[in-house]
Enzyme design. Structure first.
Site, PDB file in Angstrom:
ATOM      1  N   SER A  95     -49.666 -19.219 -25.236  1.00 32.49           N
ATOM      2  CA  SER A  95     -49.421 -20.607 -25.652  1.00 32.49           C
ATOM      3  C   SER A  95     -49.941 -20.859 -27.065  1.00 32.49           C
ATOM      4  O   SER A  95     -50.844 -20.172 -27.535  1.00 32.49           O
ATOM      5  CB  SER A  95     -50.131 -21.576 -24.713  1.00 32.49           C
TER       6      SER A  95
HETATM    7  N1  SAH Z   1     -52.024 -19.021 -20.040  1.00 28.63           N
HETATM    8  C1  SAH Z   1     -51.294 -18.007 -20.785  1.00 28.63           C
HETATM    9  C2  SAH Z   1     -49.879 -18.410 -21.126  1.00 28.63           C
HETATM   10  C3  SAH Z   1     -49.068 -18.510 -19.910  1.00 28.63           C
HETATM   11  S1  SAH Z   1     -47.356 -18.161 -20.074  1.00 28.63           S
HETATM   12  C4  SAH Z   1     -52.017 -17.606 -22.045  1.00 28.63           C
HETATM   13  O1  SAH Z   1     -53.053 -18.203 -22.389  1.00 28.63           O
HETATM   14  O2  SAH Z   1     -51.584 -16.638 -22.674  1.00 28.63           O
HETATM   15  C5  SAH Z   1     -46.954 -18.435 -18.377  1.00 28.63           C
HETATM   16  C6  SAH Z   1     -47.337 -17.302 -17.446  1.00 28.63           C
HETATM   17  O3  SAH Z   1     -47.103 -17.783 -16.124  1.00 28.63           O
HETATM   18  C7  SAH Z   1     -46.464 -16.054 -17.590  1.00 28.63           C
HETATM   19  O4  SAH Z   1     -47.260 -14.934 -17.789  1.00 28.63           O
HETATM   20  C8  SAH Z   1     -45.699 -15.980 -16.272  1.00 28.63           C
HETATM   21  O5  SAH Z   1     -45.432 -14.668 -15.835  1.00 28.63           O
HETATM   22  C9  SAH Z   1     -46.640 -16.714 -15.340  1.00 28.63           C
HETATM   23  N2  SAH Z   1     -46.001 -17.249 -14.122  1.00 28.63           N
HETATM   24  C10 SAH Z   1     -44.751 -17.725 -13.956  1.00 28.63           C
HETATM   25  N3  SAH Z   1     -44.561 -18.121 -12.683  1.00 28.63           N
HETATM   26  C11 SAH Z   1     -45.741 -17.902 -12.027  1.00 28.63           C
HETATM   27  C12 SAH Z   1     -46.168 -18.085 -10.680  1.00 28.63           C
HETATM   28  N4  SAH Z   1     -45.381 -18.579  -9.731  1.00 28.63           N
HETATM   29  N5  SAH Z   1     -47.435 -17.740 -10.374  1.00 28.63           N
HETATM   30  C13 SAH Z   1     -48.286 -17.211 -11.301  1.00 28.63           C
HETATM   31  N6  SAH Z   1     -47.910 -16.997 -12.582  1.00 28.63           N
HETATM   32  C14 SAH Z   1     -46.664 -17.348 -12.953  1.00 28.63           C
END
Ligand code: SAH
Length: 252
Positions: A95
């Site tokens: 992010s």
């Molecule tokens: N917090 C992260 C950015 C998140 S991007 C950072 O600081 O870099 C969103 C993430 O959520 C992705 O890696 C994706 O694979 C994950 N994601 C998507 N659906 C999800 C689910 N149902 N449960 C857990 N993770 C999920």
């Protein structure tokens, strides 16, 4: 079978934090002095966070301390302190710093807070929460991204964060309740299991909405009677939160 692994969950607890040389506030300042990314990180804090209204001193300090360049590929390190998301593989992103600061401020984390993050991604947001003094649990759906996060967090000195590969819609019931829950992928509505795992007085921060062009950043608070109140904190654009059973099958 990958589906079985996901459904069973896959805890990856790492206990190296106490040995970590860097990352935690108050660490060895000579290490920070030698850090070539210190100046760009300070500029990011001033120009992209403070100047845009982030006032929470603890959050600003945390973002001064977490080496964001260690959460992206080496080829992207020169862009690590620009205020934008960057690719981390599998179509996912780390992010943008402003959004991490905004969500961290809205979370009102206190030292010792028990915080659950959904969507570990690169591990950067989890590291910022740990810098704020929280005990952090984080769930990532995709095994390759979960392994990347474990390696990034370990390398940056945040090996004490508890990681699990699994479906965030189910939360982490064995460790509930949580004082704070920070969701970093967008569901269409706030998952009921996460509300259930929120402690009385707890706060859940989540981008909500299917269409990234019309998602809203919501804060749900739960009072002692279990009543939930939701407030809206503006437009955001996150990758969707994918239900675990909708993942395409992976061939061996
Ligand atoms: N917090 C992260 C950015 C998140 S991007 C950072 O600081 O870099 C969103 C993430 O959520 C992705 O890696 C994706 O694979 C994950 N994601 C998507 N659906 C999800 C689910 N149902 N449960 C857990 N993770 C999920």
């Amino acid at each position: 079978m990958i589906g079985t692994v996901l459904r069973r969950f896959w805890p990856v607890s790492l206990f190296l934090a106490a040995l970590a040389p860097s990352g935690c506030g108050g660490g060895d300042s000579s290490v920070l002095d030698r850090d070539p990314f210190r100046a760009p990180r300070e500029l990011m804090v001033r120009n992209d966070l403070e100047a845009r209204g982030v006032r929470d001193a603890a959050v600003l300090d945390a973002m001064r301390n977490v080496p964001r360049h260690l959460f992206v590929a080496e080829s992207l390190q020169s862009q690590a302190y620009s205020d934008r998301p960057l690719p981390i593989g599998e179509g996912q992103t780390i992010s943008q710093p402003f959004v991490v600061a905004l969500m961290s401020s809205l979370a009102q984390v206190e030292p010792g807070s028990r915080v659950l993050e959904i969507g570990t991604g690169s591990g950067y947001q989890a590291a910022v929460l740990a810098e704020l003094g929280a005990e952090v649990w984080s769930i990532e759906l995709l095994p390759t991204i979960g392994a990347l996060a474990a390696s990034n967090l370990d390398g940056a000195g945040y090996g004490g964060i508890n990681l699990r590969v699994g479906d965030g819609y189910q939360g982490w019931p064995e460790e509930a309740p949580f004082d704070r829950i920070v969701v970093t992928a967008a569901p269409s509505t706030i998952p009921p299991a996460l509300i259930e795992q929120l402690a009385p007085g707890g706060r859940l921060i989540a981008p909500v909405g299917d269409d990234p062009r019309s998602q809203r950043l919501l804060v749900a608070t739960r009072n002692a009677e279990g009543e939930v109140e939701t407030t809206d904190h503006g437009a955001v654009a996150f990758v969707p939160m994918v239900p675990g059973d909708e993942l395409p099958p992976v061939s061996d």
